[in-house]
Design a protein around this motif. Sequence first.
Motif, PDB file in Angstrom:
ATOM      1  N   HIS A 321      78.389 -32.397  38.952  1.00  0.00           N
ATOM      2  CA  HIS A 321      79.032 -33.283  39.923  1.00  0.00           C
ATOM      3  C   HIS A 321      79.983 -32.482  40.799  1.00  0.00           C
ATOM      4  CE1 HIS A 321      82.482 -36.245  40.804  1.00  0.00           C
ATOM      5  NE2 HIS A 321      81.493 -36.577  41.619  1.00  0.00           N
ATOM      6  N   SER A 322      79.918 -32.686  42.112  1.00  0.00           N
ATOM      7  CA  SER A 322      80.832 -32.072  43.069  1.00  0.00           C
ATOM      8  C   SER A 322      80.769 -30.544  42.992  1.00  0.00           C
ATOM      9  CB  SER A 322      82.258 -32.602  42.821  1.00  0.00           C
ATOM     10  OG  SER A 322      83.106 -32.317  43.905  1.00  0.00           O
ATOM     11  N   TYR A 323      81.855 -29.899  42.574  1.00  0.00           N
ATOM     12  CA  TYR A 323      81.832 -28.446  42.398  1.00  0.00           C
ATOM     13  C   TYR A 323      80.745 -28.069  41.396  1.00  0.00           C
ATOM     14  CZ  TYR A 323      84.303 -23.906  42.721  1.00  0.00           C
ATOM     15  OH  TYR A 323      84.662 -22.607  42.995  1.00  0.00           O
ATOM     16  N   GLY A 324      80.591 -28.922  40.368  1.00  0.00           N
ATOM     17  CA  GLY A 324      79.549 -28.691  39.380  1.00  0.00           C
ATOM     18  C   GLY A 324      78.159 -28.833  39.952  1.00  0.00           C
ATOM     19  N   ALA A 325      77.979 -29.732  40.923  1.00  0.00           N
ATOM     20  CA  ALA A 325      76.676 -29.874  41.577  1.00  0.00           C
ATOM     21  C   ALA A 325      76.350 -28.617  42.376  1.00  0.00           C
ATOM     22  CB  ALA A 325      76.669 -31.099  42.481  1.00  0.00           C
ATOM     23  N   THR A 326      77.372 -28.057  43.026  1.00  0.00           N
ATOM     24  CA  THR A 326      77.175 -26.790  43.737  1.00  0.00           C
ATOM     25  C   THR A 326      76.757 -25.703  42.760  1.00  0.00           C
ATOM     26  OG1 THR A 326      78.850 -27.398  45.383  1.00  0.00           O
ATOM     27  CG2 THR A 326      78.275 -25.067  45.225  1.00  0.00           C
ATOM     28  N   GLY A 327      77.428 -25.663  41.590  1.00  0.00           N
ATOM     29  CA  GLY A 327      77.088 -24.675  40.566  1.00  0.00           C
ATOM     30  C   GLY A 327      75.707 -24.890  39.992  1.00  0.00           C
ATOM     31  N   ALA A 328      75.334 -26.140  39.773  1.00  0.00           N
ATOM     32  CA  ALA A 328      74.004 -26.431  39.247  1.00  0.00           C
ATOM     33  C   ALA A 328      72.925 -26.000  40.226  1.00  0.00           C
ATOM     34  CB  ALA A 328      73.887 -27.925  38.946  1.00  0.00           C
ATOM     35  N   MET A 329      73.157 -26.258  41.516  1.00  0.00           N
ATOM     36  CA  MET A 329      72.177 -25.852  42.519  1.00  0.00           C
ATOM     37  C   MET A 329      72.097 -24.333  42.614  1.00  0.00           C
ATOM     38  SD  MET A 329      72.879 -28.763  45.476  1.00  0.00           S
ATOM     39  CE  MET A 329      71.598 -28.172  46.598  1.00  0.00           C
ATOM     40  N   GLN A 330      73.218 -23.649  42.428  1.00  0.00           N
ATOM     41  CA  GLN A 330      73.185 -22.184  42.425  1.00  0.00           C
ATOM     42  C   GLN A 330      72.370 -21.669  41.244  1.00  0.00           C
ATOM     43  OE1 GLN A 330      76.719 -19.831  43.346  1.00  0.00           O
ATOM     44  NE2 GLN A 330      76.401 -18.601  41.513  1.00  0.00           N
ATOM     45  N   ALA A 331      72.542 -22.306  40.076  1.00  0.00           N
ATOM     46  CA  ALA A 331      71.794 -21.880  38.892  1.00  0.00           C
ATOM     47  C   ALA A 331      70.296 -22.040  39.081  1.00  0.00           C
ATOM     48  CB  ALA A 331      72.266 -22.673  37.674  1.00  0.00           C
ATOM     49  N   LEU A 332      69.900 -23.019  39.899  1.00  0.00           N
ATOM     50  CA  LEU A 332      68.469 -23.242  40.120  1.00  0.00           C
ATOM     51  C   LEU A 332      67.813 -22.101  40.893  1.00  0.00           C
ATOM     52  CD1 LEU A 332      68.342 -27.069  40.943  1.00  0.00           C
ATOM     53  CD2 LEU A 332      67.931 -25.916  38.757  1.00  0.00           C
ATOM     54  N   LYS A 333      68.610 -21.254  41.511  1.00  0.00           N
ATOM     55  CA  LYS A 333      68.042 -20.089  42.202  1.00  0.00           C
ATOM     56  C   LYS A 333      67.362 -19.160  41.210  1.00  0.00           C
ATOM     57  CE  LYS A 333      69.227 -16.412  45.485  1.00  0.00           C
ATOM     58  NZ  LYS A 333      70.298 -15.818  46.325  1.00  0.00           N
ATOM     59  N   SER A 334      67.888 -19.155  39.986  1.00  0.00           N
ATOM     60  CA  SER A 334      67.334 -18.286  38.938  1.00  0.00           C
ATOM     61  C   SER A 334      66.419 -19.045  37.994  1.00  0.00           C
ATOM     62  CB  SER A 334      68.478 -17.638  38.141  1.00  0.00           C
ATOM     63  OG  SER A 334      69.372 -16.937  38.987  1.00  0.00           O
ATOM     64  N   ALA A 335      66.062 -20.282  38.345  1.00  0.00           N
ATOM     65  CA  ALA A 335      65.233 -21.107  37.457  1.00  0.00           C
ATOM     66  C   ALA A 335      63.921 -20.407  37.132  1.00  0.00           C
ATOM     67  CB  ALA A 335      64.949 -22.454  38.115  1.00  0.00           C
ATOM     68  N   GLY A 336      63.563 -20.466  35.870  1.00  0.00           N
ATOM     69  CA  GLY A 336      62.319 -19.837  35.430  1.00  0.00           C
ATOM     70  C   GLY A 336      62.497 -18.437  34.897  1.00  0.00           C
ATOM     71  N   SER A 337      63.691 -17.869  35.075  1.00  0.00           N
ATOM     72  CA  SER A 337      63.950 -16.526  34.556  1.00  0.00           C
ATOM     73  C   SER A 337      64.333 -16.600  33.087  1.00  0.00           C
ATOM     74  CB  SER A 337      65.076 -15.859  35.349  1.00  0.00           C
ATOM     75  OG  SER A 337      66.309 -16.541  35.137  1.00  0.00           O
ATOM     76  N   LYS A 338      64.416 -15.467  32.418  1.00  0.00           N
ATOM     77  CA  LYS A 338      64.790 -15.417  31.014  1.00  0.00           C
ATOM     78  C   LYS A 338      66.210 -15.933  30.815  1.00  0.00           C
ATOM     79  CE  LYS A 338      65.183 -12.244  27.088  1.00  0.00           C
ATOM     80  NZ  LYS A 338      65.056 -10.821  26.639  1.00  0.00           N
ATOM     81  N   GLU A 339      67.098 -15.624  31.771  1.00  0.00           N
ATOM     82  CA  GLU A 339      68.487 -16.061  31.661  1.00  0.00           C
ATOM     83  C   GLU A 339      68.666 -17.524  32.019  1.00  0.00           C
ATOM     84  OE1 GLU A 339      67.472 -13.398  33.347  1.00  0.00           O
ATOM     85  OE2 GLU A 339      68.041 -11.895  31.840  1.00  0.00           O
ATOM     86  N   MET A 340      67.764 -18.078  32.813  1.00  0.00           N
ATOM     87  CA  MET A 340      67.901 -19.457  33.285  1.00  0.00           C
ATOM     88  C   MET A 340      66.552 -20.188  33.194  1.00  0.00           C
ATOM     89  SD  MET A 340      70.633 -21.068  34.230  1.00  0.00           S
ATOM     90  CE  MET A 340      71.657 -19.714  34.852  1.00  0.00           C
ATOM     91  N   PRO A 341      66.047 -20.417  31.980  1.00  0.00           N
ATOM     92  CA  PRO A 341      64.741 -21.070  31.814  1.00  0.00           C
ATOM     93  C   PRO A 341      64.831 -22.587  31.990  1.00  0.00           C
ATOM     94  CG  PRO A 341      65.669 -20.575  29.668  1.00  0.00           C
ATOM     95  CD  PRO A 341      66.637 -20.029  30.685  1.00  0.00           C
ATOM     96  N   VAL A 342      65.147 -23.012  33.208  1.00  0.00           N
ATOM     97  CA  VAL A 342      65.288 -24.437  33.498  1.00  0.00           C
ATOM     98  C   VAL A 342      64.132 -24.895  34.374  1.00  0.00           C
ATOM     99  CG1 VAL A 342      67.799 -24.344  33.293  1.00  0.00           C
ATOM    100  CG2 VAL A 342      66.741 -24.068  35.535  1.00  0.00           C
ATOM    101  N   TYR A 343      63.822 -26.196  34.304  1.00  0.00           N
ATOM    102  CA  TYR A 343      62.685 -26.699  35.075  1.00  0.00           C
ATOM    103  C   TYR A 343      63.038 -27.892  35.943  1.00  0.00           C
ATOM    104  CZ  TYR A 343      61.641 -30.681  31.899  1.00  0.00           C
ATOM    105  OH  TYR A 343      61.668 -31.848  31.163  1.00  0.00           O
ATOM    106  N   GLY A 344      64.328 -28.140  36.170  1.00  0.00           N
ATOM    107  CA  GLY A 344      64.737 -29.217  37.057  1.00  0.00           C
ATOM    108  C   GLY A 344      66.242 -29.315  37.132  1.00  0.00           C
ATOM    109  N   GLY A 345      66.744 -30.043  38.156  1.00  0.00           N
ATOM    110  CA  GLY A 345      68.187 -30.166  38.314  1.00  0.00           C
ATOM    111  C   GLY A 345      68.591 -31.504  38.905  1.00  0.00           C
ATOM    112  N   ILE A 346      69.806 -31.943  38.549  1.00  0.00           N
ATOM    113  CA  ILE A 346      70.399 -33.173  39.077  1.00  0.00           C
ATOM    114  C   ILE A 346      71.742 -32.822  39.702  1.00  0.00           C
ATOM    115  CG2 ILE A 346      71.337 -35.447  38.528  1.00  0.00           C
ATOM    116  CD1 ILE A 346      69.372 -35.613  36.207  1.00  0.00           C
ATOM    117  N   ALA A 347      71.931 -33.180  40.967  1.00  0.00           N
ATOM    118  CA  ALA A 347      73.180 -32.883  41.677  1.00  0.00           C
ATOM    119  C   ALA A 347      73.804 -34.183  42.156  1.00  0.00           C
ATOM    120  CB  ALA A 347      72.915 -31.950  42.860  1.00  0.00           C
TER     121      ALA A 347
END
Length: 500
Positions: A321-347
Amino acid sequence: MVFRLGRLTPRRFLFFTSAGALFFIFIFSLTPITSPLPPYTGPHEVGILDVETQVQKRVIHDATLKSTGGKAFELNTLAITLYYPSSLPLASPSKRPWARPWLPQPVSLIGEGYARLAGVPRLSFVFTFALWALGSSTVIPGVVDAPILSGAEKVLGEEGAAVGGFGKIMSAAEQEHQELKRDEGFGTLPCMVFTHGMAGMSQSYAHYLGSIASHGYVVAAVEHRDGSGPGTIIHYPDGKERKVWHMKLEALESTSPMTDLDLKAAQLNFREAEISETIKLFAQLNAGEPPVVNLKPHSLRNALPGFQNRLNLSAVTVGGHSYGATGAMQALKSAGSKEMPVYGGIALDPGKGSGPLNEDIDVPILVMQSGEWTEKQTKFYGKGWHFNVVKKIVESVREGWFMTLSGSAHPSCTDAPLIVPWIMKMVTGTTLNSKVALHEYIDTSVGFLEYLQTGQKKGVLESGVTNAEGPFKHDDPREKVQGPHGADWEIHAVPGSGST
């Protein structure tokens, strides 16, 4: 000039006693305007557990604190609050043996943190008292250290509750879970990492996150140590502690002078590292080895071994949420990598002053904005209006939704409107009932998480675009679609609505 009270005449005595009585009545009349957090919306009881674990020590940025000379962005431990579905039968708050206070302890730490954030550290006692008056009686629904969801709920229902009572039900659930661990056929639970907003805390979204957990998800709310919250304590394995307060630019120094954007970049990079560590913790809990050592004082930890082989590590999402939404969207840049094995995001309400938003997103994303966030537009880092920047990002994603919940405000996804509804309505001017707003956010989020697993769209996710122009549509009425609880949504972008 010195103010002198003067002689205590009968009139003065009457004035001061009357004022004191009015103050007394005002303070104690605060209680009726506070409300308990409502039950969660899903079918499962929710377990709650505060966890802090040691991580590999590293420095995210070389900035130091002027007051101590210590590293401002040194990552030592990870602190989270876990919300997870439990095998225990749903119980009323009075029958839950362990309640998690909504306010983190000690309350004085948070009070001082908000006083520092407001620039009046000497008035920390005022902030502490206000927090105590408005939040001391609030508890987070759920059961602390409850066993994680197993098949126990299929055999333990009202009959079990009537026969053995809550304690025996809990013991039976734990025993059955141990038996199910030996059965290779039991299912696994999707995971979510959630990151709080500026000046927020991990428990600020207890109802939203606990409700998602009650639908069968394991959610980790990160307590960020990046200096964006009011205050938090790092607990080291040797028993030592270090307090982290809200950081402002003037409190830092580095080899090259930092700008406001530099500070935000450092904080977002720190948050991204904490998100990555949370996913590693999910993997460690699922593997069961090595056992997780909980550094959080006075935190129960019997439930942790039960997470072994229960988590679906191929179904990890990131939200914020808010600053956290910005951070979550930044983390999605690395989605699929070993460090960030994520497959979706909510902002939720991506930040307007949190730094530029990441535009490189290749996984499905759901962006939900409050009515306030959409209506009050600002220019965004030289890229145009904030709404248009967000819309362009979502339209560039193959599977992206962008929508606005009409009548809601920026804090509507937090617990604040539930705990002090009258105050929040007066401050934010919302027209949508706070419980309805949160229920809409929850159902839409759960619908998105289910879509990631099944590919089936439900609720407002089924709608097409109703208003692509958002707040800039003036020539015709702004069309809306009704949510599952009667609230109005404006749909700005759905999969396939973009030009790419």
